[in-house]
Design an enzyme around this catalytic site. Structure first.
Site, PDB file in Angstrom:
ATOM      1  N   TYR A 154       6.702 -13.771  -0.050  1.00  0.00           N
ATOM      2  CA  TYR A 154       5.465 -12.743   0.246  1.00  0.00           C
ATOM      3  C   TYR A 154       4.720 -13.414   1.517  1.00  0.00           C
ATOM      4  O   TYR A 154       4.210 -12.785   2.224  1.00  0.00           O
ATOM      5  CB  TYR A 154       4.892 -12.003  -0.719  1.00  0.00           C
ATOM      6  CG  TYR A 154       4.287 -10.714  -0.308  1.00  0.00           C
ATOM      7  CD1 TYR A 154       5.079  -9.566   0.325  1.00  0.00           C
ATOM      8  CD2 TYR A 154       3.019 -10.430  -0.355  1.00  0.00           C
ATOM      9  CE1 TYR A 154       4.466  -8.685   0.735  1.00  0.00           C
ATOM     10  CE2 TYR A 154       2.563  -9.219   0.029  1.00  0.00           C
ATOM     11  CZ  TYR A 154       3.236  -8.419   0.580  1.00  0.00           C
ATOM     12  OH  TYR A 154       2.720  -7.050   1.078  1.00  0.00           O
ATOM     13  N   LYS A 161      -2.757  -9.414   2.751  1.00  0.00           N
ATOM     14  CA  LYS A 161      -3.291  -8.298   1.760  1.00  0.00           C
ATOM     15  C   LYS A 161      -4.562  -8.873   1.141  1.00  0.00           C
ATOM     16  O   LYS A 161      -5.210  -8.013   0.713  1.00  0.00           O
ATOM     17  CB  LYS A 161      -2.114  -7.925   0.766  1.00  0.00           C
ATOM     18  CG  LYS A 161      -1.129  -7.355   1.416  1.00  0.00           C
ATOM     19  CD  LYS A 161      -1.176  -6.200   2.082  1.00  0.00           C
ATOM     20  CE  LYS A 161      -0.093  -5.165   2.449  1.00  0.00           C
ATOM     21  NZ  LYS A 161      -0.364  -4.256   3.524  1.00  0.00           N
TER      22      LYS A 161
HETATM   23  N1  NAD Z   1       6.976  -0.906   0.532  1.00  0.00           N
HETATM   24  C1  NAD Z   1       6.231  -1.625  -0.391  1.00  0.00           C
HETATM   25  O1  NAD Z   1       6.767  -1.873  -1.658  1.00  0.00           O
HETATM   26  C2  NAD Z   1       4.870  -1.613  -0.117  1.00  0.00           C
HETATM   27  C3  NAD Z   1       4.115  -1.958  -1.674  1.00  0.00           C
HETATM   28  C4  NAD Z   1       2.905  -2.166  -1.107  1.00  0.00           C
HETATM   29  C5  NAD Z   1       2.215  -1.940  -0.135  1.00  0.00           C
HETATM   30  N2  NAD Z   1       2.930  -1.496   0.948  1.00  0.00           N
HETATM   31  C6  NAD Z   1       2.060  -1.528   2.122  1.00  0.00           C
HETATM   32  O2  NAD Z   1       2.286  -0.075   2.599  1.00  0.00           O
HETATM   33  C7  NAD Z   1       2.247   0.034   4.084  1.00  0.00           C
HETATM   34  C8  NAD Z   1       3.299   0.869   4.763  1.00  0.00           C
HETATM   35  O3  NAD Z   1       4.666   0.212   4.664  1.00  0.00           O
HETATM   36  P1  NAD Z   1       5.692   0.866   4.314  1.00  0.00           P
HETATM   37  O4  NAD Z   1       6.188  -0.047   3.080  1.00  0.00           O
HETATM   38  O5  NAD Z   1       5.688   2.666   4.260  1.00  0.00           O
HETATM   39  O6  NAD Z   1       6.914   0.486   5.367  1.00  0.00           O
HETATM   40  P2  NAD Z   1       7.141   1.327   6.597  1.00  0.00           P
HETATM   41  O7  NAD Z   1       7.977   0.287   7.446  1.00  0.00           O
HETATM   42  O8  NAD Z   1       7.600   2.607   6.602  1.00  0.00           O
HETATM   43  O9  NAD Z   1       5.485   1.329   7.269  1.00  0.00           O
HETATM   44  C9  NAD Z   1       5.054   0.412   8.283  1.00  0.00           C
HETATM   45  C10 NAD Z   1       4.154   0.846   9.462  1.00  0.00           C
HETATM   46  O10 NAD Z   1       3.570   0.250   9.949  1.00  0.00           O
HETATM   47  C11 NAD Z   1       3.434   0.364  11.416  1.00  0.00           C
HETATM   48  N3  NAD Z   1       3.027  -0.600  12.215  1.00  0.00           N
HETATM   49  C12 NAD Z   1       3.646  -2.000  12.425  1.00  0.00           C
HETATM   50  N4  NAD Z   1       2.973  -2.721  13.294  1.00  0.00           N
HETATM   51  C13 NAD Z   1       2.148  -1.713  13.820  1.00  0.00           C
HETATM   52  C14 NAD Z   1       1.277  -1.622  15.088  1.00  0.00           C
HETATM   53  N5  NAD Z   1       1.099  -2.985  15.842  1.00  0.00           N
HETATM   54  N6  NAD Z   1       0.711  -0.841  15.341  1.00  0.00           N
HETATM   55  C15 NAD Z   1       0.982   0.337  14.789  1.00  0.00           C
HETATM   56  N7  NAD Z   1       1.489   0.804  13.624  1.00  0.00           N
HETATM   57  C16 NAD Z   1       2.390  -0.696  13.318  1.00  0.00           C
HETATM   58  C17 NAD Z   1       5.164   0.600  11.671  1.00  0.00           C
HETATM   59  O11 NAD Z   1       5.253   1.516  12.726  1.00  0.00           O
HETATM   60  C18 NAD Z   1       5.503   1.609  10.427  1.00  0.00           C
HETATM   61  O12 NAD Z   1       5.089   3.021  10.480  1.00  0.00           O
HETATM   62  C19 NAD Z   1       1.972  -1.319   4.519  1.00  0.00           C
HETATM   63  O13 NAD Z   1       0.719  -1.884   4.601  1.00  0.00           O
HETATM   64  C20 NAD Z   1       2.558  -2.020   3.281  1.00  0.00           C
HETATM   65  O14 NAD Z   1       2.343  -3.409   3.380  1.00  0.00           O
HETATM   66  C21 NAD Z   1       3.993  -1.408   0.887  1.00  0.00           C
END
Ligand code: NAD
Length: 252
Positions: A154, A161
């Site tokens: 990670y 984060k």
């Molecule tokens: N999936 C997991 O296991 C998990 C766990 C904890 C936290 N998160 C966090 O949740 C959040 C959403 O991620 P997700 O897992 O739903 O994946 P996802 O890929 O569906 O969403 C990520 C989003 O970030 C956007 N993005 C990236 N760069 C960008 C930019 N320059 N401008 C505008 N938008 C941008 C993408 O377009 C996408 O919509 C993130 O912060 C991720 O770190 C995810």
């Protein structure tokens, strides 16, 4: 489901497709009466977002790596919809080569990029968001346990984060006088587009699933329930906090 968010307008940033955590949050907020507006990163994402949201006027382009893009997007939101009651920030990015191996291999540029998109962007969103947020209002962001523990592969994202969570606390302090609460949800591992960038993500998802209290991964709708709560007036006393929605993975 309920009228918990009736009369509230929420700006959702970060729906890429139906697996996105932001989409689970959107579903739960809509089912609880909220009106939603969505931003998308680029034309490619707009195409897949359009499959979920048919009203073109509710889709606004916003690339958080660019201040002007954020400012313009929020101006457009204000012109079309007036002020909003909440912003969901569900955005993160790091180059694939940074999400594997040893942290010592992290490049200066890769580290900075992860910080910029995944942590600084919340500050930029709050800065421009101030102009379009009502009093009271709520900002919610998404974080992960890798901010506190050294999760395999990670790496720079874990550091980003940690920055994001610290930013939540400073923003919560400084946005309070404008009536805006700022909080984070620390979601359990869920298979989304973002996760597939992490080396060995299948093992990470499996390991995480095994550590939930019932052996089943948390869902995007379960994360969405807490998002709806944090956007609602029920959570008025929750300020600058990180709430785990991971079915207990962080306990073990
Ligand atoms: N999936 C997991 O296991 C998990 C766990 C904890 C936290 N998160 C966090 O949740 C959040 C959403 O991620 P997700 O897992 O739903 O994946 P996802 O890929 O569906 O969403 C990520 C989003 O970030 C956007 N993005 C990236 N760069 C960008 C930019 N320059 N401008 C505008 N938008 C941008 C993408 O377009 C996408 O919509 C993130 O912060 C991720 O770190 C995810």
């Amino acid at each position: 489901m309920s009228d918990l968010l009736k009369g509230k307008k929420i700006l959702v940033m970060g729906v890429a497709n139906k697996r996105s955590i932001a989409w689970g949050c959107s579903q739960m907020m809509m089912e609880n009466g909220a009106e939603l507006i969505f931003t998308y990163q680029n034309d490619r994402i707009k195409k897949s977002l359009s499959r979920l949201v048919s009203e073109e006027e509710k889709l606004v382009e916003c690339d958080v790596s660019d201040d002007a893009s954020i400012e313009n997007a929020f101006k457009l939101v204000n012109e079309r919809f007036g002020k909003v009651d909440g912003i969901l920030h569900a955005i993160a990015f790091a180059n694939k080569e940074e999400l594997g191996g040893e942290i010592m291999q992290a490049s200066r540029e890769g580290y900075a990029l992860a910080q910029d998109i995944s942590a600084y962007s919340l500050i930029a969103v709050a800065k421009y968001g101030r102009e379009i947020l009502n009093d009271p209002s709520s900002i919610v962001t998404l974080t992960y346990f890798g901010s506190e523990r050294a999760i395999p592969n990670y790496n720079v994202m874990g550091v980003a984060k940690a920055s994001l969570e610290a930013s939540v606390r400073y923003l919560a302090r400084d946005m309070a006088k404008y009536g805006t609460r700022v909080n984070a949800i620390s979601a359990g591992a869920i298979k989304t587009l973002a996760v597939t960038g992490i080396k060995g993500h299948s093992e990470l998802l499996k390991m995480s699933e095994e550590r939930t209290v019932d052996g089943e991964s948390v869902t995007i709708r379960e994360v969405g329930g807490t998002c709806a709560f944090l956007m609602s007036d029920l959570s008025i006393g929750v300020v600058g906090d990180v709430i785990y929605v991971d079915k207990g993975v962080h306990l073990i």
